[in-house]
Motif scaffolding. Structure first.
Motif, PDB file in Angstrom:
ATOM      1  N   UNK A  31       3.916  80.468  96.056  1.00  0.00           N
ATOM      2  CA  UNK A  31       4.313  81.295  97.201  1.00  0.00           C
ATOM      3  C   UNK A  31       3.102  81.738  98.003  1.00  0.00           C
ATOM      4  N   UNK A  32       2.044  82.151  97.320  1.00  0.00           N
ATOM      5  CA  UNK A  32       0.819  82.531  98.032  1.00  0.00           C
ATOM      6  C   UNK A  32       0.262  81.341  98.802  1.00  0.00           C
ATOM      7  N   UNK A  33       0.263  80.196  98.172  1.00  0.00           N
ATOM      8  CA  UNK A  33      -0.298  78.995  98.795  1.00  0.00           C
ATOM      9  C   UNK A  33       0.481  78.629 100.056  1.00  0.00           C
ATOM     10  N   UNK A  37      -1.456  83.590 101.710  1.00  0.00           N
ATOM     11  CA  UNK A  37      -1.756  84.979 101.390  1.00  0.00           C
ATOM     12  C   UNK A  37      -2.694  85.056 100.197  1.00  0.00           C
ATOM     13  N   UNK A  38      -3.523  86.073 100.189  1.00  0.00           N
ATOM     14  CA  UNK A  38      -4.516  86.242  99.124  1.00  0.00           C
ATOM     15  C   UNK A  38      -3.838  86.878  97.907  1.00  0.00           C
ATOM     16  N   UNK A  39      -4.039  86.328  96.716  1.00  0.00           N
ATOM     17  CA  UNK A  39      -3.322  86.804  95.520  1.00  0.00           C
ATOM     18  C   UNK A  39      -4.000  88.006  94.863  1.00  0.00           C
ATOM     19  N   UNK A  40      -3.896  89.166  95.506  1.00  0.00           N
ATOM     20  CA  UNK A  40      -4.572  90.357  94.994  1.00  0.00           C
ATOM     21  C   UNK A  40      -4.160  90.688  93.562  1.00  0.00           C
ATOM     22  N   UNK A  41      -2.864  90.513  93.253  1.00  0.00           N
ATOM     23  CA  UNK A  41      -2.398  90.879  91.921  1.00  0.00           C
ATOM     24  C   UNK A  41      -3.013  89.981  90.851  1.00  0.00           C
ATOM     25  N   UNK A  42      -3.246  88.715  91.184  1.00  0.00           N
ATOM     26  CA  UNK A  42      -3.879  87.799  90.235  1.00  0.00           C
ATOM     27  C   UNK A  42      -5.363  88.143  90.055  1.00  0.00           C
ATOM     28  N   UNK A 164     -13.464  88.388 103.826  1.00  0.00           N
ATOM     29  CA  UNK A 164     -12.665  89.357 104.564  1.00  0.00           C
ATOM     30  C   UNK A 164     -11.472  89.915 103.820  1.00  0.00           C
ATOM     31  N   UNK A 165     -11.519  89.951 102.506  1.00  0.00           N
ATOM     32  CA  UNK A 165     -10.413  90.528 101.755  1.00  0.00           C
ATOM     33  C   UNK A 165     -10.485  92.061 101.823  1.00  0.00           C
ATOM     34  N   UNK A 166      -9.409  92.710 101.406  1.00  0.00           N
ATOM     35  CA  UNK A 166      -9.381  94.173 101.397  1.00  0.00           C
ATOM     36  C   UNK A 166     -10.342  94.760 100.372  1.00  0.00           C
ATOM     37  N   UNK A 167     -10.791  93.931  99.422  1.00  0.00           N
ATOM     38  CA  UNK A 167     -11.692  94.435  98.379  1.00  0.00           C
ATOM     39  C   UNK A 167     -13.097  93.850  98.501  1.00  0.00           C
ATOM     40  N   UNK A 210      -7.047  75.030  99.471  1.00  0.00           N
ATOM     41  CA  UNK A 210      -7.490  76.369  99.072  1.00  0.00           C
ATOM     42  C   UNK A 210      -6.781  77.428  99.915  1.00  0.00           C
ATOM     43  N   UNK A 211      -5.492  77.230 100.139  1.00  0.00           N
ATOM     44  CA  UNK A 211      -4.764  78.054 101.105  1.00  0.00           C
ATOM     45  C   UNK A 211      -4.546  79.485 100.649  1.00  0.00           C
ATOM     46  N   UNK A 212      -4.719  79.775  99.368  1.00  0.00           N
ATOM     47  CA  UNK A 212      -4.562  81.143  98.876  1.00  0.00           C
ATOM     48  C   UNK A 212      -5.913  81.806  98.626  1.00  0.00           C
ATOM     49  N   UNK A 213      -6.981  81.222  99.151  1.00  0.00           N
ATOM     50  CA  UNK A 213      -8.297  81.856  99.074  1.00  0.00           C
ATOM     51  C   UNK A 213      -8.688  82.334 100.461  1.00  0.00           C
ATOM     52  N   UNK A 214      -9.683  83.213 100.520  1.00  0.00           N
ATOM     53  CA  UNK A 214     -10.101  83.829 101.778  1.00  0.00           C
ATOM     54  C   UNK A 214     -11.389  83.180 102.270  1.00  0.00           C
ATOM     55  N   UNK A 215     -11.345  82.590 103.467  1.00  0.00           N
ATOM     56  CA  UNK A 215     -12.518  81.941 104.050  1.00  0.00           C
ATOM     57  C   UNK A 215     -12.593  82.303 105.529  1.00  0.00           C
ATOM     58  N   UNK A 216     -13.738  82.824 105.959  1.00  0.00           N
ATOM     59  CA  UNK A 216     -13.842  83.318 107.339  1.00  0.00           C
ATOM     60  C   UNK A 216     -15.238  83.107 107.925  1.00  0.00           C
ATOM     61  N   UNK A 217     -15.312  83.355 109.230  1.00  0.00           N
ATOM     62  CA  UNK A 217     -16.586  83.397 109.934  1.00  0.00           C
ATOM     63  C   UNK A 217     -17.051  84.845 109.989  1.00  0.00           C
TER      64      UNK A 217
END
Length: 389
Positions: A31-33, A37-42, A164-167, A210-217
């Protein structure tokens, strides 16, 4: 004699992470993939298990397991999903490890406990637009303001995992801080807290895998941090990130091995259950031989990363072994993902089947943390071969 078997402690860790991957990650990750969405709970659960602290000493909140322990965990996670595995790999070997390797005691005690607990994530700001494999082409600058005792950063970084995650709490940034005596760029490493004014975090990339990981500029515009945020010795940033990448290649090799093994697992399961012309397709020699070749590649990839990790742990030279492991395992992962998709036929093209994720996730392994071409250059250089001009 080479012995790449796991000792009792690492085998127990492997079983623990394998169970977590099967029982917790597998049911949640699709579902995250699909939703990017980033899997914070995992990530929180991985923190509770101590996975983010595996290679670090207990005095900083770590588990004291050393680098091979991290690699064991990465292989088992990637056997189920690579987004979760790369979040751990980047958070530890690229994010927290520079602080541990090169930081002052004050920097270690400030940042490592929360990073080891998985309560915060760190990112490694190295790659720049137009730079690619030429990390020495860094354009981001850090000017030292003597009056304010601050570093002032300007520039842009791209393809940064966990940025860029919340954590996300910390970005380790390579920047030009002057000119070296030989006229080359003086590159240093600066610690930038994620909430620093002047740091702008871009939108998440739309990625193939890697659709459930966070990657940014990331962009820095007059971004000011204290002078004490210099990581290690000024002008040693280039050497620092090269050593971090050497270690990271072993971790990526372990991750790639996990993906390759996941392709074998899913192919054995599917080929044993799927029937065509009145019998399981695994009974067809063409299918059986594909799976046999897949397992052979996986086995050799595992031997390669364990050999490199062993050399590193014993304090032996491991640069060539790490490059070989990264090169072979990443290409094995791509080959296995392609063959697993072929074995699944039309179902292999459907996102609800894990092999579709494996196929999408595998290609970046031949690119990230040093392309296959760079690994071949490193291996050739280690053999003393003439280098291209």
């Amino acid at each position: 004699m080479l012995d790449c078997r796991l000792d009792e402690e690492h085998e127990e860790l492997r079983r623990t992470v394998a169970k977590f991957a099967r029982d917790v990650v597998a049911p949640a990750i699709a579902e995250h993939y699909e939703n990017h969405t980033f899997p914070y709970e995992l990530v929180r659960e991985m923190g509770r298990l101590g996975l983010f602290g595996l290679p670090f000493p207990e005095e900083y909140g770590g588990m004291g397991g050393g680098y091979p322990a991290l690699c064991v965990a990465l292989e088992e996670l990637a056997r189920v999903d690579s987004s979760v595995a790369i979040t751990l790999e980047a958070g530890v070997s690229l994010g927290a490890m520079p602080v541990f390797r090169f930081g002052t005691e004050e920097q270690r005690r400030r940042w490592l406990p929360r990073l080891c607990a998985g309560q915060a994530l760190a990112a490694f700001g190295l790659t720049e637009p137009g730079g690619g494999s030429d990390a020495g082409a860094t354009r981001t600058t850090a000017r030292y303001d003597v009056t304010a005792d601050e570093w002032v950063l300007d520039g842009t970084k791209c393809f940064i995992t966990n940025a860029g995650t919340d954590i996300t709490s910390l970005i380790t940034v390579t920047a030009v801080t002057g000119t070296a005596p030989d006229g080359s760029k003086e590159i240093s490493t600066i610690l930038v807290p994620a909430d620093t004014p002047g740091l702008t975090v871009g939108r998440p990339y739309s990625k193939v895998g890697w659709s459930a990981s966070d990657t940014r500029e990331l962009s820095f515009t007059g971004c000011r941090v204290p002078g004490a945020n210099l990581l290690g010795q000024r002008g040693r940033g280039y050497a620092q990130f090269l050593s971090i990448l050497d270690e990271g290649r072993i971790a990526i090799a372990a991750l790639a091995t996990g993906l390759a093994q996941g392709c074998v697992d899913e192919s054995v399961r599917y080929a044993s259950e799927r029937e065509a012309f009145g019998r399981p397709i695994a009974a067809n020699q063409a299918i059986a031989f594909k799976i046999a070749d897949m397992q052979t590649r996986t086995h050799l990839a595992r031997l390669a990363w364990r050999d490199a990790a062993g050399r590193m742990s014993r304090g032996e030279p491991f640069k060539q072994a790490a490059a070989i492991a990264k090169l072979y395992s990443s290409e094995a992962a791509v080959d296995n993902a392609r063959q697993a998709t072929q074995i699944h036929g039309g179902y292999g093209f459907m996102n609800e089947y894990p092999v579709a994720r494996f196929w999408r996730d595998s290609k970046i392994l031949e690119i990230g943390e040093g392309t296959s071409e760079i690994q071949r250059i490193l291996i050739a250089r280690s053999l003393g071969l003439p280098q291209p001009g």
